[in-house]
Design a protein around this motif. Sequence first.
Motif, short mmCIF file in Angstrom:
data_model
loop_
_atom_site.label_atom_id
_atom_site.label_comp_id
_atom_site.label_asym_id
_atom_site.label_seq_id
_atom_site.Cartn_x
_atom_site.Cartn_y
_atom_site.Cartn_z
N TYR A 60 9.04 -3.31 -7.62
CA TYR A 60 8.35 -3.10 -6.34
C TYR A 60 7.88 -1.66 -6.15
CZ TYR A 60 9.27 -7.74 -4.39
OH TYR A 60 9.27 -9.09 -4.13
N ASN A 61 8.07 -0.83 -7.18
CA ASN A 61 7.61 0.56 -7.14
C ASN A 61 8.18 1.31 -5.95
OD1 ASN A 61 6.15 2.75 -8.19
ND2 ASN A 61 4.38 2.33 -6.88
N LYS A 175 4.70 -11.13 -6.28
CA LYS A 175 3.49 -10.31 -6.16
C LYS A 175 3.90 -8.90 -5.72
CE LYS A 175 2.74 -11.72 -1.36
NZ LYS A 175 1.77 -12.27 -0.38
N LYS A 176 2.99 -7.94 -5.90
CA LYS A 176 3.23 -6.60 -5.40
C LYS A 176 3.22 -6.61 -3.87
CE LYS A 176 3.55 -3.67 -8.93
NZ LYS A 176 2.38 -2.93 -9.43
N ASP A 178 3.09 -4.05 -0.29
CA ASP A 178 2.89 -2.74 0.34
C ASP A 178 4.06 -2.48 1.28
OD1 ASP A 178 2.12 -0.48 1.67
OD2 ASP A 178 0.31 -1.33 2.57
N LEU A 256 4.68 -7.39 -11.59
CA LEU A 256 4.33 -8.31 -10.52
C LEU A 256 2.83 -8.57 -10.40
CD1 LEU A 256 6.91 -7.39 -7.74
CD2 LEU A 256 7.09 -9.05 -9.61
N ASP A 257 1.99 -7.63 -10.84
CA ASP A 257 0.55 -7.90 -10.81
C ASP A 257 0.20 -9.05 -11.75
OD1 ASP A 257 -0.19 -6.05 -8.92
OD2 ASP A 257 -0.53 -4.45 -10.36
N TYR A 260 1.60 -12.31 -10.35
CA TYR A 260 0.76 -12.79 -9.25
C TYR A 260 -0.46 -13.54 -9.77
CZ TYR A 260 -2.72 -12.77 -5.55
OH TYR A 260 -3.70 -13.15 -4.67
#
Length: 357
Positions: A60-61, A175-176, A178, A256-257, A260
């Motif tokens: 998740y960065n 998925k990524k 924010d 995750l990109d 996704y």
Amino acid sequence: MRKINFSAGPSTLPLEVLKEANENLLDYKGLGFSIMEFSHRSSVFEEIHFDAMKMAKELYNLDDNYEVLFLHGGASLQFAMIPMNLYLGGVCEYANTGIWTQKAINEARILGVNLKIVASSKEENFSYIPKINFSDNADYAYICSNNTIYGTQYKEYPKTKSPLIVDASSDFFSKKVDFSNIALFYGGTQKNAGISGLSCVFIRKDMLERSKNKILPSMLKYSIHSEYNSLFNTPCNFAIYIFNLEMQWLLKQGGLDVVYEKNLEKANLLYKAIDESEGFYKGYAQNKDRSLMNVSFNIKDENLLPIFLKEAEQNDLLGLKGHKLLGGIRASIYNAITLEQVKTLCDFMKEFAKKYN
């Protein structure tokens, strides 16, 4: 031959993960005992434990402003732990998009929280994601990112100055995300990140400061679990081990990109089969809010439903019965479900439609 499991959870695990767990079940890496027999205080388990946390944050960065907690009680315990730890005596705002947000709302009310429902799709039986306007000064704002029963999903999270709480149980690690206004992000691991018995909570450090000031039982206090690195008491060792393997698997997929894009392709294929069935199948969620994880739909003639489910099982397609609150059919196509498996389901659906239309 393995059957294809479309269950909403506990759900399909990647075959690679199952194979590695099987190899280490009786004798973990030649050490002479099972992964389930390790002390949680041992260096062997601590490596698994902390590596799992590290990989989860990497996916998740997330930076050091967030901590990872491994907790008991599944995601449902968080319905109570969140208000217990984070409510400041003002108002907490919830968007009600289905049974899981309703359960969270009920738990908060039991605790005497001053609660406001700022948006709801209840009047249309949760078939869409409503427009939401959270205030800027709520103690926290609460959503469920994906609704397993009704098959709806946020495409973007609401932007708010209030700390955002996200129950991401059924689209965890799909998925990524924010995290710019997310204060707490959590989920049970039994859908996309492992097996039942474990919940994973990403919590921003300012929320831990709130928790520290609360008088709560130790097991229900985020700051205690943070202080002890989620080793305050004996954790779900095997569930954390499987979570570790899942994190490794996700990184091997490309992150995750990549995951996704695969999930999007699978969902598009299944929704296309529904939409092009000339009315034989009908999706439940409104098109703009369709979930990439849980596809809920029905058959034009509901008398065909038990026949569909029976013949699906005969073709090794399991877990397709819809939730009792909604009925119909539900295909949960989490990360571990492959494109080929979704194609197999679509082919079955097309043949079934030809047979009974």
